[in-house]
Design a protein around this motif. Structure first.
Motif, PDB file in Angstrom:
ATOM      1  N   ALA A 151       0.775  -1.219   0.071  1.00 28.13           N
ATOM      2  CA  ALA A 151       0.162  -0.075   0.150  1.00 28.13           C
ATOM      3  C   ALA A 151       0.885   1.183  -0.042  1.00 28.13           C
ATOM      4  CB  ALA A 151      -0.924   0.157   1.203  1.00 28.13           C
ATOM      5  N   ILE A 152       1.931   1.375   0.866  1.00 31.94           N
ATOM      6  CA  ILE A 152       2.849   2.375   0.846  1.00 31.94           C
ATOM      7  C   ILE A 152       3.613   2.501  -0.525  1.00 31.94           C
ATOM      8  CG2 ILE A 152       4.593   3.505   2.227  1.00 31.94           C
ATOM      9  CD1 ILE A 152       1.887   3.193   3.725  1.00 31.94           C
ATOM     10  N   ARG A 153       3.994   1.513  -1.133  1.00 34.30           N
ATOM     11  CA  ARG A 153       4.702   1.488  -2.333  1.00 34.30           C
ATOM     12  C   ARG A 153       3.802   2.092  -3.366  1.00 34.30           C
ATOM     13  NH1 ARG A 153       5.675  -3.675  -3.072  1.00 34.30           N
ATOM     14  NH2 ARG A 153       7.588  -3.684  -1.986  1.00 34.30           N
ATOM     15  N   SER A 154       2.451   1.799  -3.288  1.00 28.73           N
ATOM     16  CA  SER A 154       1.611   2.109  -4.119  1.00 28.73           C
ATOM     17  C   SER A 154       1.415   3.647  -4.276  1.00 28.73           C
ATOM     18  CB  SER A 154       0.357   1.388  -4.054  1.00 28.73           C
ATOM     19  OG  SER A 154       0.335  -0.136  -4.274  1.00 28.73           O
ATOM     20  N   LEU A 155       1.302   3.981  -2.872  1.00 29.60           N
ATOM     21  CA  LEU A 155       1.004   5.418  -2.702  1.00 29.60           C
ATOM     22  C   LEU A 155       2.150   6.389  -3.170  1.00 29.60           C
ATOM     23  CD1 LEU A 155      -0.701   7.572  -0.882  1.00 29.60           C
ATOM     24  CD2 LEU A 155       0.492   7.204   0.988  1.00 29.60           C
ATOM     25  N   VAL A 156       3.228   5.944  -3.024  1.00 31.70           N
ATOM     26  CA  VAL A 156       4.333   6.965  -3.463  1.00 31.70           C
ATOM     27  C   VAL A 156       4.890   6.676  -4.733  1.00 31.70           C
ATOM     28  CG1 VAL A 156       5.326   7.034  -0.911  1.00 31.70           C
ATOM     29  CG2 VAL A 156       5.997   5.183  -2.451  1.00 31.70           C
ATOM     30  N   SER A 157       4.231   5.783  -5.410  1.00 37.13           N
ATOM     31  CA  SER A 157       4.780   5.410  -7.036  1.00 37.13           C
ATOM     32  C   SER A 157       4.143   6.339  -7.759  1.00 37.13           C
ATOM     33  CB  SER A 157       4.491   3.983  -7.256  1.00 37.13           C
ATOM     34  OG  SER A 157       3.002   3.619  -7.218  1.00 37.13           O
ATOM     35  N   TRP A 158       4.729   6.874  -9.014  1.00 36.36           N
ATOM     36  CA  TRP A 158       4.503   7.639 -10.032  1.00 36.36           C
ATOM     37  C   TRP A 158       3.476   6.899 -10.941  1.00 36.36           C
ATOM     38  CZ3 TRP A 158       3.739  12.604  -9.964  1.00 36.36           C
ATOM     39  CH2 TRP A 158       3.553  13.440 -11.203  1.00 36.36           C
ATOM     40  N   PRO A 159       2.585   6.930 -11.450  1.00 38.73           N
ATOM     41  CA  PRO A 159       1.798   5.990 -12.282  1.00 38.73           C
ATOM     42  C   PRO A 159       2.365   5.880 -13.608  1.00 38.73           C
ATOM     43  CG  PRO A 159      -0.049   7.494 -11.066  1.00 38.73           C
ATOM     44  CD  PRO A 159       1.601   8.002 -10.687  1.00 38.73           C
ATOM     45  N   SER A 160       2.192   4.900 -14.311  1.00 37.50           N
ATOM     46  CA  SER A 160       2.858   4.657 -15.591  1.00 37.50           C
ATOM     47  C   SER A 160       2.312   5.459 -16.739  1.00 37.50           C
ATOM     48  CB  SER A 160       2.678   3.263 -15.989  1.00 37.50           C
ATOM     49  OG  SER A 160       1.328   3.009 -16.008  1.00 37.50           O
ATOM     50  N   GLU A 161       3.039   5.860 -17.721  1.00 36.12           N
ATOM     51  CA  GLU A 161       2.587   6.591 -18.869  1.00 36.12           C
ATOM     52  C   GLU A 161       1.115   5.978 -19.387  1.00 36.12           C
ATOM     53  OE1 GLU A 161       2.803   9.605 -21.652  1.00 36.12           O
ATOM     54  OE2 GLU A 161       3.965   9.419 -19.843  1.00 36.12           O
ATOM     55  N   SER A 162       0.865   4.819 -19.285  1.00 39.54           N
ATOM     56  CA  SER A 162      -0.322   4.353 -19.900  1.00 39.54           C
ATOM     57  C   SER A 162      -1.454   4.814 -19.017  1.00 39.54           C
ATOM     58  CB  SER A 162      -0.219   2.899 -20.014  1.00 39.54           C
ATOM     59  OG  SER A 162      -0.087   2.233 -18.768  1.00 39.54           O
ATOM     60  N   ALA A 163      -1.418   5.176 -17.864  1.00 40.14           N
ATOM     61  CA  ALA A 163      -2.409   5.813 -17.047  1.00 40.14           C
ATOM     62  C   ALA A 163      -2.168   7.096 -16.691  1.00 40.14           C
ATOM     63  CB  ALA A 163      -2.290   4.707 -15.553  1.00 40.14           C
ATOM     64  N   ARG A 164      -2.083   7.940 -17.393  1.00 40.03           N
ATOM     65  CA  ARG A 164      -1.689   9.332 -17.137  1.00 40.03           C
ATOM     66  C   ARG A 164      -2.576   9.859 -16.209  1.00 40.03           C
ATOM     67  NH1 ARG A 164       1.581  12.600 -20.405  1.00 40.03           N
ATOM     68  NH2 ARG A 164       0.311  14.235 -20.136  1.00 40.03           N
ATOM     69  N   GLU A 165      -3.879   9.826 -16.305  1.00 31.85           N
ATOM     70  CA  GLU A 165      -5.003  10.355 -15.679  1.00 31.85           C
ATOM     71  C   GLU A 165      -4.875  10.103 -14.010  1.00 31.85           C
ATOM     72  OE1 GLU A 165      -8.658   9.071 -17.414  1.00 31.85           O
ATOM     73  OE2 GLU A 165      -8.777  10.929 -18.440  1.00 31.85           O
ATOM     74  N   TRP A 166      -4.218   9.010 -13.773  1.00 30.21           N
ATOM     75  CA  TRP A 166      -3.837   8.730 -12.312  1.00 30.21           C
ATOM     76  C   TRP A 166      -3.050   9.754 -11.774  1.00 30.21           C
ATOM     77  CZ3 TRP A 166      -6.507   5.165  -9.424  1.00 30.21           C
ATOM     78  CH2 TRP A 166      -7.530   4.237  -9.923  1.00 30.21           C
ATOM     79  N   ARG A 167      -2.094  10.304 -12.545  1.00 33.51           N
ATOM     80  CA  ARG A 167      -1.233  11.350 -11.946  1.00 33.51           C
ATOM     81  C   ARG A 167      -1.900  12.459 -11.169  1.00 33.51           C
ATOM     82  NH1 ARG A 167       3.180  11.918 -16.848  1.00 33.51           N
ATOM     83  NH2 ARG A 167       3.838   9.700 -16.935  1.00 33.51           N
ATOM     84  N   LEU A 168      -3.179  12.656 -11.802  1.00 32.46           N
ATOM     85  CA  LEU A 168      -3.894  13.582 -11.118  1.00 32.46           C
ATOM     86  C   LEU A 168      -4.213  13.114  -9.663  1.00 32.46           C
ATOM     87  CD1 LEU A 168      -6.247  15.643 -11.061  1.00 32.46           C
ATOM     88  CD2 LEU A 168      -7.976  13.733 -11.676  1.00 32.46           C
ATOM     89  N   LEU A 169      -4.348  12.103  -9.173  1.00 31.92           N
ATOM     90  CA  LEU A 169      -4.324  11.801  -7.744  1.00 31.92           C
ATOM     91  C   LEU A 169      -3.178  12.219  -6.954  1.00 31.92           C
ATOM     92  CD1 LEU A 169      -6.381   8.508  -8.146  1.00 31.92           C
ATOM     93  CD2 LEU A 169      -7.154  10.731  -7.854  1.00 31.92           C
ATOM     94  N   THR A 170      -2.123  11.759  -7.543  1.00 27.91           N
ATOM     95  CA  THR A 170      -0.964  12.189  -7.009  1.00 27.91           C
ATOM     96  C   THR A 170      -0.351  13.629  -6.685  1.00 27.91           C
ATOM     97  OG1 THR A 170       0.055  10.138  -7.933  1.00 27.91           O
ATOM     98  CG2 THR A 170       1.829  11.699  -7.059  1.00 27.91           C
ATOM     99  N   ILE A 171      -0.846  14.127  -7.825  1.00 27.22           N
ATOM    100  CA  ILE A 171      -0.702  15.869  -7.501  1.00 27.22           C
ATOM    101  C   ILE A 171      -1.674  16.438  -6.591  1.00 27.22           C
ATOM    102  CG2 ILE A 171      -1.086  17.698  -8.941  1.00 27.22           C
ATOM    103  CD1 ILE A 171      -0.126  16.510 -11.349  1.00 27.22           C
ATOM    104  N   SER A 172      -2.853  15.791  -6.488  1.00 25.20           N
ATOM    105  CA  SER A 172      -3.761  16.429  -5.522  1.00 25.20           C
ATOM    106  C   SER A 172      -3.643  16.138  -4.134  1.00 25.20           C
ATOM    107  CB  SER A 172      -5.273  15.842  -5.840  1.00 25.20           C
ATOM    108  OG  SER A 172      -6.325  16.280  -5.050  1.00 25.20           O
ATOM    109  N   ALA A 173      -2.951  14.882  -3.943  1.00 22.05           N
ATOM    110  CA  ALA A 173      -2.945  14.542  -2.600  1.00 22.05           C
ATOM    111  C   ALA A 173      -1.524  15.097  -2.113  1.00 22.05           C
ATOM    112  CB  ALA A 173      -2.932  12.884  -2.585  1.00 22.05           C
ATOM    113  N   GLY A 174      -0.437  14.665  -2.915  1.00 18.58           N
ATOM    114  CA  GLY A 174       0.683  15.123  -2.673  1.00 18.58           C
ATOM    115  C   GLY A 174       0.967  16.863  -2.456  1.00 18.58           C
ATOM    116  N   CYS A 175       0.376  17.514  -3.418  1.00 21.00           N
ATOM    117  CA  CYS A 175       0.364  19.179  -3.339  1.00 21.00           C
ATOM    118  C   CYS A 175      -0.355  19.458  -2.293  1.00 21.00           C
ATOM    119  CB  CYS A 175       0.115  19.788  -4.674  1.00 21.00           C
ATOM    120  SG  CYS A 175       1.136  19.631  -5.872  1.00 21.00           S
ATOM    121  N   GLY A 176      -1.518  18.995  -1.805  1.00 15.84           N
ATOM    122  CA  GLY A 176      -2.397  19.558  -0.736  1.00 15.84           C
ATOM    123  C   GLY A 176      -1.584  18.970   0.641  1.00 15.84           C
TER     124      GLY A 176
END
Length: 529
Positions: free
Chosen positions: A290-315
């Motif tokens: 779970a922790i590894r998944s939380l901090v990993s950057w989503p792959s290029e084939s799933a660009r939209e999932w970066r939205l979640l990383t940006i939202s949670a990380g920047c917040g």
């Protein structure tokens, strides 16, 4: 490998293991937690009692434009929660359970919208299982059931993220949805909604589908901000005019810039959120995957999932840089974190990871407590009950369980703490006896010794403001108001009281004392024994 094929290759919970859909189970658990919290936990001072007092004064006065606390304008929070409570009361009449139910329902709504956000990201099953992850986060469950504003804000953030995903696919309606979410978020808790949504909107080239020109995107974002600002100003401008200059200054200045630059309350060091993060993510703190998944950057084939990383990380970063900090401020970040953590396999993955993370958690909590930055309340929990809860939790945590048992862990701890806490931990916070005493008299004068935070007006259904007096003024005030009731918060030994009270109960590490009228005039009820 596409995201869809990855989901088929490694599901968390097979259909054989879980006949009920993960979303259905998560929403059902959320309703169970709401019911337990409302029935087994009293209204907690000083925040919950204060907000219900503001809602009560709005109901009692009929002034739905400018909130008031103890007869004075109250600009600390926007009015959406108070409006919703009054709307519910218009159907049922003033009721504590109904008032507390309004914000608590944001928990199952947020859980459902988390699943919907996953569907918008073209990962229906992953979104559904993420809803169960969110419903299994102990801090989310505990704080969402409280009468505060962060649950409503969480719902607004999820609506805004759904709007961003749709806008990223080229749907103009997504910008409208984003604007409505910003506006409702402003009415729910103020401009802080921008912290959750604007970084993802501005960094769209990182996560959204590539396009020849981004001019149209940023024009849409500006339109969304304009829609949200207009929704907020439709209330704020008339309220500022009606409330006066002081109310306007506090509304537009102190409650926005003041919290960021130099908090007037809840000031904590910058590392506070890092120290409590293991607690916030519990029980998934103990899952390596779970922790590894939380901090990993989503792959290029799933660009939209970066939205979640940006939202949670920047917040998380922005909130850490702000001066004022509270655990519940992180609540709107948890749905995005749950979607990113969905790939959890076993909790814990192995005994070594469990022992290591448990040790880190204990060290961080010890540091926070020793430096006195957590504002921990005085709890009175019997050792035997606590040991039982810890034992049940440890049995589950060491069982190499899957997501369904993570939900069971949270349910056991949540239910155990509330059912056990009814007899112990919550007793010093239960002011129901004060409300019963106040309601037994007809329209009494009431004085409060010390700083009054609205603890008793709703509980006593008071129609007039509460007088604030000093401990040396009790006798003189009672002489001037023979029908009056005096309430004081004191230490255990009443060193500062000139007369002994008629009633007293434990209250937040001290005592709450009450003096009855010298000449009581009661209607429709006999005086309490």
């Amino acid at each position: 490998m596409t995201l869809a094929s990855t989901e088929r290759a490694s599901p968390i919970v097979t259909r054989r293991e879980l006949s009920l859909s993960p979303t259905g189970l998560a929403v059902g658990l959320s309703f169970l937690f709401v019911a337990v919290a409302l029935l087994a936990r009293p209204l907690l001072p000083i925040d919950e009692t204060r907000y219900l007092t503001v809602a009560w004064e709005m109901w009692n006065s009929g002034n739905y434009l400018v909130p008031h606390l103890n007869g004075e304008t109250y600009a600390h929070k926007p009015p959406l929660l108070f409006w919703l409570i009054n709307l519910a009361w218009a159907v049922t009449g003033p009721s504590e359970i109904v008032a507390r139910l309004v914000p608590a329902l944001s928990m199952p709504v947020a859980v459902f919208l988390t699943s919907r956000l996953g569907r918008e990201l073209n990962a229906t099953r992953r979104g559904a299982e993420s809803a169960l992850v969110l419903a299994s986060m102990l801090v989310f469950v505990a704080l969402s059931s409280m009468t505060m504003f962060d649950g409503l804000l969480t719902v607004c953030v999820l609506v805004g993220l759904i709007g961003l995903v749709r806008a990223g696919r080229g749907e103009r309606s997504g910008f409208v949805l984003l604007g409505v979410a910003i506006g409702l978020g402003v009415l729910a808790k103020g401009p802080v909604i921008a912290v959750h949504l604007l970084p993802a909107a501005l960094l769209a080239p990182v996560w959204a589908a590539r396009r020849a020109s981004w001019k149209g995107w940023y024009l849409g974002v500006v339109c969304s901000i304009a829609i949200g600002t207009a929704i907020g100003l439709v209330w704020a401008i008339p309220a500022a005019i009606a409330g006066g200059q002081e109310f306007a200054n506090e509304l537009f200045l102190k409650q926005s810039a003041g919290r960021v630059v130099d908090a007037f309350a809840h000031k904590k060091p910058f590392w506070f959120y890092i120290a409590i993060l293991p607690l916030v993510l519990c029980p998934f703190t103990f899952s390596r995957s779970a922790i590894r998944s939380l901090v990993s950057w989503p792959s290029e084939s799933a660009r939209e999932w970066r939205l979640l990383t940006i939202s949670a990380g920047c917040g998380f970063i922005i909130f850490s840089l702000m001066s004022g900090k509270q655990v519940h401020y992180l609540l709107p970040l948890l749905p995005a974190a749950a979607l990113l953590m969905q790939r959890v396999r076993n909790v814990p993955d192995d005994l070594r990871w469990f022992v290591l993370t448990l040790a880190v958690c204990l060290v961080m909590i010890a540091v926070v407590v020793s430096l006195d930055v957590f504002d921990l309340p005085t709890l009175h929990i019997n050792a035997d009950g606590l040991l039982v809860l810890v034992g049940l939790a440890a049995m589950l945590m060491l069982a190499r369980h899957d997501l369904t048992l993570a939900a069971a862990f949270t349910a056991i701890v949540f239910l155990g703490l509330h059912l056990h806490g009814w007899r112990s931990a919550f007793i010093p916070y239960d002011l129901g006896w004060v409300g019963t005493e106040l309601r037994s008299y007809h329209d009494p004068d009431v004085a409060f010794v010390g700083l009054y935070h609205g603890e008793i007006a709703f509980l006593g259904r008071l129609d007039r403001p509460v007088a604030q007096i000093g401990s040396a003024d009790i006798s003189s005030w009672r002489t001037a108001h023979p029908r009056g009731i005096v309430i004081a918060v004191t230490d255990m030994y009443h060193r500062d009281l000139e007369t002994q009270p008629d009633l007293q109960r434990p209250y937040r590490g001290g005592m709450m004392a009450l003096w009855r009228p010298l000449q009581p005039e009661q209607t429709n009820a006999a005086p309490p024994p």
